[in-house]
Design an enzyme around this catalytic site. Structure first.
Site, PDB file in Angstrom:
ATOM      1  N   GLY A   8       0.813  -1.212   0.000  1.00 19.27           N
ATOM      2  CA  GLY A   8       0.000   0.000   0.000  1.00 19.27           C
ATOM      3  C   GLY A   8       0.844   1.258   0.000  1.00 19.27           C
ATOM      4  CG  LEU A  13      -0.545   6.212   7.285  1.00 14.60           C
ATOM      5  CD1 LEU A  13      -1.126   5.032   8.045  1.00 14.60           C
ATOM      6  CD2 LEU A  13       0.490   6.910   8.131  1.00 14.60           C
ATOM      7  CG  ASP A  34       0.008   0.828  -4.163  1.00 10.86           C
ATOM      8  OD1 ASP A  34      -0.141   1.328  -3.029  1.00 10.86           O
ATOM      9  OD2 ASP A  34      -0.931   0.670  -4.976  1.00 10.86           O
ATOM     10  NE  ARG A  36      -2.986   3.243  -5.514  1.00 10.18           N
ATOM     11  CZ  ARG A  36      -3.386   4.121  -4.554  1.00 10.18           C
ATOM     12  NH1 ARG A  36      -3.992   5.249  -4.881  1.00 10.18           N
ATOM     13  NH2 ARG A  36      -3.136   3.866  -3.276  1.00 10.18           N
ATOM     14  CG  ASP A  51      -3.748  -8.275  -6.300  1.00  7.13           C
ATOM     15  OD1 ASP A  51      -4.530  -8.710  -7.165  1.00  7.13           O
ATOM     16  OD2 ASP A  51      -4.083  -8.023  -5.117  1.00  7.13           O
ATOM     17  CE1 TYR A 141     -11.438   2.492   8.534  1.00  3.66           C
ATOM     18  CE2 TYR A 141     -10.568   1.071   6.814  1.00  3.66           C
ATOM     19  CZ  TYR A 141     -10.376   2.038   7.793  1.00  3.66           C
ATOM     20  OH  TYR A 141      -9.121   2.544   8.027  1.00  3.66           O
TER      21      TYR A 141
HETATM   22  C1  AKB Z   1     -11.296   6.746   7.315  1.00  2.87           C
HETATM   23  O1  AKB Z   1     -11.843   7.840   7.473  1.00  2.87           O
HETATM   24  O2  AKB Z   1     -11.804   5.808   6.722  1.00  2.87           O
HETATM   25  C2  AKB Z   1      -9.917   6.532   7.902  1.00  2.87           C
HETATM   26  C3  AKB Z   1     -10.024   6.052   9.308  1.00  2.87           C
HETATM   27  C4  AKB Z   1     -10.578   6.897  10.361  1.00  2.87           C
HETATM   28  O3  AKB Z   1      -9.614   4.933   9.575  1.00  2.87           O
HETATM   29  N1  AKB Z   1      -9.180   7.778   7.847  1.00  2.87           N
END
Ligand code: AKB
Length: 314
Positions: A8, A13, A34, A36, A51, A141
């Site tokens: 990444g 980061l 990455d 990309r 990948d 997430y």
């Molecule tokens: C996001 O906003 O998805 C990230 C996080 C807070 O992990 N920056």
């Protein structure tokens, strides 16, 4: 000799940590990767296309470069993950499995993997969320990151993998553009201010979130990875905190340097994500275990961002 595989690398980061790792270990000791192509500073050292869903290719690279550590930063951030559940699961959890299995099989020295404040849900204490808070995330997430944390703890406890992690808050830096995070309004706002433009914010003015300047995020990462393993009481992921602000407060900070800066508010689906996250988190475990301490407050971050965006993106 430390040899680092960094995934990444082209993300928010990536180059920030890679530059520091190159400085510490030597440029040729850090293999940036990455999916990309390499851009900008990434071209100043070894780079490979990778990948992270392709475990066999990752294993080949670990053998080719005699890797001893992996920094696994490849991920889909919150706003993008909410729109692509299956890719988020594969990338945010599946690729971590690949890394942890490789670390176990090749007996790597240590692994770094980023978690997030997204592991907390609306039922967590919002002001000073504790390290051992209940975690009931309501975003894809957040679920990905909570799952990853538990696998990190298992591989550490049961399979002897020295994997370390921090729960990053929203991160702000000038070397990359916003990348699909709910907190990325706090990056875009500075770019608009430097261009003399007004800013339309996708969160409402009072949306308080935990945030951190990029220099502090790099410091937390390196300090944790350099810490004595015996001092680490947390093997899911450490809370790390720095600053906490609302869109109105960051706009007022910008106005200390650009008095006529204007902001408007037009909340969208990302408001629900932000509403599920805490205002401030408690990071006393990180401060006690490995001496974590942030340096940048809101105005110091604003000053650094406004001074550097124009120079870096000229
Ligand atoms: C996001 O906003 O998805 C990230 C996080 C807070 O992990 N920056």
């Amino acid at each position: 000799m430390t040899k680092i595989l960094f995934t990444g690398a082209a993300g928010q980061l990536g180059i920030e940590i890679i530059n520091k790792l190159r400085e510490i270990h030597g440029t040729d000791s850090v293999i940036a990767t990455d999916i990309r192509d390499a851009e900008g500073d990434l071209k100043n050292g070894p780079f490979e296309k990778l990948d992270v869903l392709d475990e066999a290719s990752m294993r080949e690279m670990v053998e080719k470069y005699e890797i001893t550590q992996i920094y696994h930063l490849a991920a889909l951030l919150s706003a993008k993950a909410e729109k692509n559940i299956e890719l988020a699961r594969k990338l945010n959890v599946g690729s971590l499995h690949n890394v942890l299995n490789i670390a176990k099989d090749y007996k790597l020295d240590r692994v770094f993997w980023p978690s997030s404040i997204a592991v907390f849900g609306p039922d967590a204490k919002t002001d000073g969320t504790p390290q051992n808070s209940q975690c009931n995330p309501t975003t894809v997430y957040g679920i990905n990151k909570l799952t990853g944390e538990q696998y990190c703890a298992y591989y550490s406890r049961t399979l002897g993998v020295d994997v370390r992690s921090v729960r990053y808050p929203g991160l702000i830096g000038y070397k990359t553009l916003p990348g699909g995070g709910t907190t990325d309004y706090a990056v875009d706002i500075y770019h608009k201010a430097v261009k003399g433009e007004s800013f339309e914010c996708f969160l409402d003015k009072d949306s308080r979130l935990p945030m951190m300047y990029m220099d502090d995020a790099v410091k937390a990462t390196i300090d944790l990875m350099n810490a004595d393993s015996s001092k680490l009481s947390v093997r899911t992921s450490y809370n790390v905190a720095a600053i906490s602000f609302t869109p109105e407060e960051i706009a007022n900070s910008i106005r200390k340097f650009i008095p006529d800066f204007k902001i408007t508010y037009k909340p969208d689906y990302r408001q629900d994500i932000a509403n599920s996250w805490p205002d401030r988190i408690d990071d006393s475990a990180a401060r006690n275990d490995w001496g974590w301490q942030h340096d940048f407050d809101l105005d110091a971050m604003t000053k650094d961002m406004l001074e550097n965006i124009g120079k870096y993106w000229k």
